[in-house]
Design a protein around this motif. Structure first.
Motif, PDB file in Angstrom:
ATOM      1  N   ALA A   1      36.199   0.577  26.042  1.00  0.00           N
ATOM      2  CA  ALA A   1      37.034  -0.613  25.826  1.00  0.00           C
ATOM      3  C   ALA A   1      37.928  -0.402  24.607  1.00  0.00           C
ATOM      4  O   ALA A   1      39.143  -0.621  24.651  1.00  0.00           O
ATOM      5  N   TYR A   2      37.339   0.050  23.506  1.00  0.00           N
ATOM      6  CA  TYR A   2      38.142   0.362  22.319  1.00  0.00           C
ATOM      7  C   TYR A   2      39.214   1.393  22.681  1.00  0.00           C
ATOM      8  O   TYR A   2      40.361   1.299  22.253  1.00  0.00           O
ATOM      9  N   ASN A   3      38.821   2.365  23.480  1.00  0.00           N
ATOM     10  CA  ASN A   3      39.747   3.451  23.790  1.00  0.00           C
ATOM     11  C   ASN A   3      40.954   2.975  24.595  1.00  0.00           C
ATOM     12  O   ASN A   3      42.093   3.287  24.266  1.00  0.00           O
ATOM     13  N   ILE A   4      40.716   2.173  25.648  1.00  0.00           N
ATOM     14  CA  ILE A   4      41.869   1.781  26.465  1.00  0.00           C
ATOM     15  C   ILE A   4      42.770   0.801  25.724  1.00  0.00           C
ATOM     16  O   ILE A   4      43.993   0.822  25.889  1.00  0.00           O
ATOM     17  N   VAL A   5      42.186  -0.017  24.872  1.00  0.00           N
ATOM     18  CA  VAL A   5      43.033  -0.914  24.083  1.00  0.00           C
ATOM     19  C   VAL A   5      43.895  -0.089  23.124  1.00  0.00           C
ATOM     20  O   VAL A   5      45.082  -0.364  22.939  1.00  0.00           O
ATOM     21  N   GLY A   6      43.313   0.962  22.575  1.00  0.00           N
ATOM     22  CA  GLY A   6      44.077   1.870  21.714  1.00  0.00           C
ATOM     23  C   GLY A   6      45.168   2.592  22.489  1.00  0.00           C
ATOM     24  O   GLY A   6      46.314   2.695  22.033  1.00  0.00           O
ATOM     25  N   THR A   7      44.846   3.080  23.682  1.00  0.00           N
ATOM     26  CA  THR A   7      45.841   3.748  24.524  1.00  0.00           C
ATOM     27  C   THR A   7      47.014   2.816  24.801  1.00  0.00           C
ATOM     28  O   THR A   7      48.175   3.202  24.671  1.00  0.00           O
ATOM     29  N   ALA A   8      46.703   1.583  25.166  1.00  0.00           N
ATOM     30  CA  ALA A   8      47.753   0.620  25.508  1.00  0.00           C
ATOM     31  C   ALA A   8      48.646   0.330  24.309  1.00  0.00           C
ATOM     32  O   ALA A   8      49.852   0.130  24.453  1.00  0.00           O
ATOM     33  N   ALA A   9      48.045   0.322  23.126  1.00  0.00           N
ATOM     34  CA  ALA A   9      48.816   0.013  21.923  1.00  0.00           C
ATOM     35  C   ALA A   9      49.800   1.132  21.579  1.00  0.00           C
ATOM     36  O   ALA A   9      50.806   0.888  20.912  1.00  0.00           O
TER      37      ALA A   9
ATOM     38  N   ALA B   1      36.646  -5.035  22.680  1.00  0.00           N
ATOM     39  CA  ALA B   1      37.222  -4.228  21.607  1.00  0.00           C
ATOM     40  C   ALA B   1      37.563  -5.058  20.366  1.00  0.00           C
ATOM     41  O   ALA B   1      38.167  -4.556  19.426  1.00  0.00           O
TER      42      ALA B   1
ATOM     43  N   PHE C   1      38.689  -6.206  28.349  1.00  0.00           N
ATOM     44  CA  PHE C   1      38.423  -5.079  27.468  1.00  0.00           C
ATOM     45  C   PHE C   1      38.761  -5.425  26.025  1.00  0.00           C
ATOM     46  O   PHE C   1      38.114  -4.975  25.106  1.00  0.00           O
ATOM     47  N   THR C   2      39.809  -6.238  25.864  1.00  0.00           N
ATOM     48  CA  THR C   2      40.183  -6.587  24.491  1.00  0.00           C
ATOM     49  C   THR C   2      39.120  -7.450  23.836  1.00  0.00           C
ATOM     50  O   THR C   2      38.937  -7.404  22.638  1.00  0.00           O
TER      51      THR C   2
END
Lengths: 315, 315
Positions: free
Chosen positions: B201-209, B234, B230-231
């Motif tokens: 979850a942390y990872n995909i939020v980071g990817t999106a950012a 995260a 996910f956010t």
């Protein structure tokens, strides 16, 4: 330019496919008086029977070709992969000047499948209401599903602006915020905000189900730690999601590539004990969450403990 | 053998760390009369001040060493990485025969850090209540957080059974279901049900950012498609989670390896258009969801549309 709230946007609306989205559009159209007549059909006789019983449609013909006759707006609400066949089935029966739209999570592939089957006299304005629940079928729908949610219109280049305006008014009066973008950009945006999240949710639930060292019963028991949110996403309609991945392949694979790259970096941080790197990422991700809450796309209520037993907390 | 509901389990409870979990334990202990006196402290003066104002503790001393004097049960509620230091700080002040416990999401590393700092006359019964929300701090806690949730006890080999029974009774009377397992097994179970889900979850939020092709504003607007769940995950406490990953490295990397392997297979199915393979996985994952709902670890209410505007739907 506020639309007149009392008058219908169109005379006759036809909805092909009475699942969560189709049945919610029908309910919202009736509730808000957006069409004089709402016609709903579905390829499944059981679903049609259920739609008749639920009473949110004025007419429930058996065939899609019959449903579209004289309709001003025809919304395809079937899984993305079925739209091409439906377009071929209804093409000859569409009224000249009528507007065909859809609700699919993928736009470029739908345009490629649908547009060739439509007569030149018919407009095609693809739409995507970004709303849903993990449930499917006509019983799962409700009139408020689209309120304060975004609906993206992704018309093919050169589409008639008057037709776009009708679909825009329809979704605005359903309660959604409308944004217009190109089909290709839509597919990229949704790949990261929806398709890849679903894919990794399905994936981790599958991984958990296949472990030998941890039993399925343990996974279920201790899911409150985070896993159960993924299971909700991974309980979404399998047919719909299979079609999404088959039809938005390039954008999904591109975003998945980025996800994998970032995950490899994160994995490395864990392996080498880079606490500062982890902390920096985990702090940064909170900003996006705040943005989502501030823009009204989420409530700040704590949800890990589940509302039933959780007082609303904001901080 | 039902515990007497009216009598306290212990005389004096000391809670070190007044975040979401510590403050919820204090509130639940008061609400259910599980200790005659509840002592709460925190390393932060601001937090201690807030605890005094909120009024869920009988005593709020400044130092952990002071808080543990004469306590029968001492629960460490700080982030996992701080437990070793706290144990060294309080070790000399602990009453012989008293029981130290904790609430960390990692057990083997905590035992390795804490046990050497405790006198031989003191028992150590590590615990992990599998409950939480995405919020942190003493204001975020509430007495019902642990009701009908699981609490795992993971005592070191050979730990005194009477001490284990006290901690078990304490958590049972807080309203949790207690399960006992080895520290190593706990760490493996939690890696898949909690740690890896948080990581991705942390990872995909980071990817999106970090994307250039999709703006942050678009990610926020269209998050209702799945991303926003996910956010929420995260948005959890960065310090706590940094410590979890640093302290459960092996189990997390093992489970992440499985996740990656499965994701590569899924990626391949998309690339080669294997619709049957996708459909099979997406159907299989629904069974785990059903298990979670059946076991009362989740409500069947649709949550994608968010409760505020969504009537409860079950199907």
């Amino acid at each position: 330019m506020a639309p007149k709230q009392s008058s219908p946007v169109i005379e006759r609306l036809a909805i092909i496919g009475a699942g969560l989205i189709g049945s919610s559009i029908a309910r919202a159209t009736k509730a808000r008086g957006l069409a004089k007549t709402v016609v709903v059909t579905d390829h499944s006789p059981t679903v049609r029977e259920r739609v008749r019983a639920l009473g949110f449609a004025d007419e429930v013909p058996d065939a899609a070709a019959e449903a579209v006759v004289d309709a001003d707006l025809i919304i395809l609400c079937a899984p993305v992969g079925a739209n091409g066949d439906i377009a071929r089935e209804i093409g000859a029966w569409l009224k000249p000047g009528s507007i065909v739209s859809d609700v699919g999570s993928v736009k470029s592939a739908v345009i490629a499948a649908v547009q060739p089957a439509l007569p030149a006299s018919v407009h095609f304005v693809p739409a995507h209401p970004v709303a849903g629940t993990e449930y499917s079928g006509p019983d799962a729908g409700f009139a408020e599903l689209f309120e304060n949610r975004w609906c993206i219109l992704a018309p093919p280049e050169g589409e008639d602006q008057a037709a776009v305006a009708v679909v825009q008014e329809f979704w605005t009066r359903i309660g959604s915020n409308v944004e217009i973008m190109t089909p290709a950009h839509h597919d990229l945006v949704l790949a990261i905000t929806s398709h890849v999240p679903h894919l990794i949710a399905y994936n981790i639930v599958g991984t958990a189900a296949d472990l030998e060292t941890v039993t399925q019963s343990e996974v279920i028991k201790f899911s409150a730690g985070g896993f159960r949110d993924f299971t909700r996403i991974a309980a979404s309609d399998p047919t719909m999601w299979r079609d999404v991945f088959l039809n938005n392949k390039e954008a999904v694979l591109e975003m998945l590539g980025r996800f994998n790259e970032d995950l490899a970096a994160l994995q490395r941080m864990i392996r080498w004990g880079d606490g500062d790197g982890l902390f920096e990422l985990f702090t940064r991700t909170r900003a996006i969450r705040r943005g989502i809450i501030e823009q009204g796309q989420e409530t700040p209520a704590a949800d890990f403990g589940r509302r039933a037993s959780t007082p609303d907390k904001a901080q």
